[in-house]
Design a protein around this motif. Structure first.
Motif, short mmCIF file in Angstrom:
data_model
loop_
_atom_site.label_atom_id
_atom_site.label_comp_id
_atom_site.label_asym_id
_atom_site.label_seq_id
_atom_site.Cartn_x
_atom_site.Cartn_y
_atom_site.Cartn_z
N ARG A 40 74.06 89.10 55.50
CA ARG A 40 74.87 90.22 56.00
C ARG A 40 74.71 90.41 57.50
NH1 ARG A 40 73.52 94.81 51.39
NH2 ARG A 40 74.67 93.84 49.67
N MET A 41 73.61 89.90 58.07
CA MET A 41 73.32 90.08 59.49
C MET A 41 73.36 91.56 59.87
SD MET A 41 75.33 86.75 61.03
CE MET A 41 75.13 87.31 62.71
N THR A 42 72.69 92.37 59.08
CA THR A 42 72.76 93.83 59.18
C THR A 42 72.53 94.35 60.59
OG1 THR A 42 71.95 93.93 56.91
CG2 THR A 42 71.86 95.97 58.19
N THR A 43 71.55 93.82 61.27
CA THR A 43 71.22 94.32 62.61
C THR A 43 71.68 93.36 63.72
OG1 THR A 43 69.02 93.28 62.45
CG2 THR A 43 69.22 95.59 61.76
N CYS A 44 72.52 92.39 63.34
CA CYS A 44 72.84 91.31 64.29
C CYS A 44 74.33 91.03 64.42
CB CYS A 44 72.13 90.02 63.87
SG CYS A 44 70.34 90.09 63.92
N HIS A 75 66.11 92.70 72.56
CA HIS A 75 65.62 91.32 72.49
C HIS A 75 66.72 90.40 71.95
CE1 HIS A 75 64.80 93.39 68.67
NE2 HIS A 75 65.06 92.23 68.10
N TRP A 76 66.54 89.11 72.22
CA TRP A 76 67.42 88.09 71.68
C TRP A 76 66.97 87.71 70.27
CZ3 TRP A 76 71.92 86.98 73.82
CH2 TRP A 76 72.09 87.13 75.20
N VAL A 77 67.94 87.50 69.40
CA VAL A 77 67.67 87.03 68.04
C VAL A 77 68.54 85.80 67.78
CG1 VAL A 77 67.76 87.57 65.57
CG2 VAL A 77 67.16 89.36 67.22
N CYS A 78 67.93 84.74 67.28
CA CYS A 78 68.70 83.56 66.89
C CYS A 78 69.28 83.81 65.50
CB CYS A 78 67.82 82.33 66.90
SG CYS A 78 68.68 80.83 66.34
N ILE A 79 70.59 83.74 65.37
CA ILE A 79 71.22 84.00 64.07
C ILE A 79 71.60 82.71 63.33
CG2 ILE A 79 72.03 86.27 64.79
CD1 ILE A 79 74.54 83.42 64.40
N ASN A 80 71.40 81.57 63.97
CA ASN A 80 71.70 80.27 63.36
C ASN A 80 70.55 79.89 62.43
OD1 ASN A 80 72.18 77.60 62.72
ND2 ASN A 80 72.84 77.03 64.77
N THR A 81 70.74 80.07 61.13
CA THR A 81 69.63 79.88 60.19
C THR A 81 69.15 78.43 60.12
OG1 THR A 81 71.18 79.63 58.34
CG2 THR A 81 70.32 81.84 58.77
N SER A 82 69.98 77.48 60.49
CA SER A 82 69.55 76.08 60.45
C SER A 82 68.45 75.79 61.47
CB SER A 82 70.74 75.15 60.70
OG SER A 82 71.19 75.24 62.04
N ARG A 83 68.32 76.65 62.47
CA ARG A 83 67.29 76.42 63.50
C ARG A 83 65.88 76.63 62.97
NH1 ARG A 83 69.93 73.26 66.90
NH2 ARG A 83 71.74 74.26 67.89
N ALA A 84 65.73 77.44 61.93
CA ALA A 84 64.38 77.73 61.41
C ALA A 84 63.69 76.46 60.96
CB ALA A 84 64.47 78.74 60.27
N ASN A 85 64.36 75.64 60.16
CA ASN A 85 63.74 74.41 59.68
C ASN A 85 63.48 73.43 60.82
OD1 ASN A 85 64.23 75.59 57.13
ND2 ASN A 85 64.46 73.57 56.21
N GLN A 86 64.34 73.44 61.84
CA GLN A 86 64.12 72.55 62.97
C GLN A 86 62.87 72.95 63.75
OE1 GLN A 86 67.88 72.95 65.02
NE2 GLN A 86 68.87 71.40 63.76
N VAL A 87 62.69 74.25 63.93
CA VAL A 87 61.50 74.73 64.64
C VAL A 87 60.25 74.42 63.84
CG1 VAL A 87 60.28 76.81 65.42
CG2 VAL A 87 62.72 76.54 65.89
N VAL A 88 60.29 74.68 62.53
CA VAL A 88 59.12 74.43 61.69
C VAL A 88 58.81 72.93 61.60
CG1 VAL A 88 58.21 74.60 59.34
CG2 VAL A 88 59.37 76.55 60.37
#
Length: 230
Positions: A40-44, A75-88
């Motif tokens: 939902r990206m409630t806050t984004c 603050h900046w928030v990354c909303i691209n969920t695919s980035r999480a696995n790339q960072v990890v």
């Protein structure tokens, strides 16, 4: 994790649906950008917010831009969920996550039965299966997951509990897509069943870790570990 191309500044006009947004660039042009976030990206997704998008030079794509960041006022928030696995993935390979620093072998998207777990890490003595969730539901110094009811998330918790039951390590890693939050909790007000399942998983021996991200216009990197409460 470095971005593949420079980010472009703009303002959010609106999010049309789960995967489509409309952005006004600084020169006044209006473009449509892919929104890689099914929540939902409630806050984004407040119209008028500053955003950063990326041009994607791929003739196969209908949308030539991807929405990467939104500024929520503090603050900046990354909303691209695919980035999480790339960072990890990058952090696991560099052995920079303390809890997994002694696992030199990293295998993404490891198949178990009819499902896939985000990562299997191994050393000569142990295996650990890790599921990663991108967290963008942030309110001040607090963050939570999920921002919408998630049957898929429940499925992953059940899979981790079964893995633990079979004798291997199993871990749930929540990656907060900002460096602002200082604590994490399940969003019981959004999906109480997920919160119940997470507490059950912890009691069953599934490990829980929460890390922030360090964000910039050039890259997203693993940040610090923060506490959680269930």
């Amino acid at each position: 994790m470095n971005f593949e191309s420079p980010l472009i500044a703009g303002k959010l006009i609106r999010r049309w649906n789960r995967f489509l947004s409309e952005i006004e660039l600084e020169n006044g042009d209006i473009v449509r950008a892919h929104c890689a976030n099914s929540g939902r990206m409630t806050t984004c997704c407040t119209p008028g917010s500053d955003v950063l998008i990326r041009f994607v030079d791929d003739p196969k794509r209908k949308l030539k831009y991807t929405w990467e960041y939104i500024h929520t006022g503090s603050h900046w928030v990354c909303i691209n969920t695919s980035r999480a696995n790339q960072v990890v993935k990058e952090a696991l390979i560099n052995q920079s996550i303390a809890e997994f620093s002694d696992f030199p072998k990293v295998r993404p998207e490891f198949k178990i039965g009819q499902s896939r777990i985000d990562f299997l890490v191994e050393n000569k003595d142990q295996k650990c299966f890790i599921e990663v969730k991108s967290v963008s539901y942030i309110e001040g110094e607090k963050c939570c997951f999920p921002d919408a009811v998630t049957t898929r998330g429940l499925k992953h918790l059940n899979e981790l509990m079964e893995i633990k039951k079979q004798g291997d390590r199993a871990a749930m890693l929540y990656l907060v897509m900002s460096d602002e939050p200082q604590s994490f909790s399940p969003a019981d007000h959004v999906d109480p069943e997920y919160g119940k399942a997470l507490r059950k998983a912890q009691k069953a021996g599934v490990e829980i870790y929460v890390y922030t991200c360090i964000t910039s216009e050039l890259a997203i990197k693993l940040g610090k570990s923060i506490p959680y409460s269930l």
